[in-house]
Design a protein around this motif. Sequence first.
Motif: not given
Length: 425
Positions: A92, A95, A167, A181
Amino acid sequence: MRVLFATSPHKSIFQYMAPLAWALRTAGHEVRFASQPAFCPTITQAGLTAVPVGRDHAKLWAARATKNGFDAGRAGIEEPYDAFTDPGKDTWEYLAPGMARAVADRHRQTAFPMIAGLVEFARHWKPDLVIWDPLTFAGPIAATAVGAAHARLLFGIDVHGGVRRQFLRLKAERPAAEQVDPLADWLGGYARKYGAEFTESMTTGHFTIDQFPRSLQIEAPELDYVRTQFIPYGGPATVPKWLWKRPEKPRVALTMGLSATDIYDGYTVRTQEVLDSLADLDIELVATLADAEKAKLRRVPDNARLVPYVPIHHLAPTCAAFIHHAGAATLATVARHPVPHLSLHYHYDQPILARRLTAHGAGLDLHTSRASGQAVRDAVQRLLNEPRFTTRAAALRDETLALPTPNQLVPHLEELTARHRTTPA
């Protein structure tokens, strides 16, 4: 039905899409191809109807090869999509900021000039199906605005779909307050602007059209893949008379693709060294070299024929071995024939395709940083002298030709369109 293609203004991407557009057209469907205005002559040259939308903007790939041939910093897939092949980046922490930068620096900039014009045309023409390449997010935005079914058409390894699934998996593991997001937020903003809501299909399509056999592709989990044969199309071409005759010696082809000089600063192999290393072999070497690369040569071996371009789908069937850059179109064209490959790969998905091809047994591969003249010579001799490579290349050919042709795929596309379209036919 009405089918709208949306493509980036790049010839190499468009050429993956044109055969399916022809198949739909000859099946009686209405087909339009939307892109930036300056790209429309390339579309109409293929006999397809172009729709200019938005305004022209710079090419997607600004990366340039260095003068000495390669740059290790550009040898992979750009952030954050390199997480698809690098387990150390499947986090995380990598990404989340990487995706934010990708949306801000690449996806917004490439889509924005097309979005308003594409939506305007879609509202006017009312397509049933929108087919878009993975770099053209204006496509799903326009499809969502009019309730059309839509699909991605891949031009290589599905790095975008794969990283999106990574993701989402990592996002689900975060506390609710941290579940950012950027891609969904950006696409959702456009969906709401045009009277709809974001759905995950906007990131990867209702389904994905893949033109590569399963042995060469890496599928993203939970995505719906529809396979078809890759049909070569390279634009206008003529067959030279020398190619009408059967070669008197084993023919070995060498090409490093058109993008190396059309987009980047040159080849990532030392062409003179490669030619010299093959000069004393009892072969006929056919090398497609751009004029700029040919001008750098100091000598041309007696066994070599240099041409600026020749249609690969005519050249490949005459060859005993094929040296290429593992560009997806070149590799897939050669894979339609029982010809072993030597892949001299450099960046993006080339290393993935090349290594999967080697694992299949249909060839060998070298990263261009290791593609010395001697290494290339040794690999070519193995391909010519070890029958197992030709046997495995024939197996790959059989797997490729067992896939449905674009014409055979059309009825399935009709079914999928009816399933996913939210507007009445």
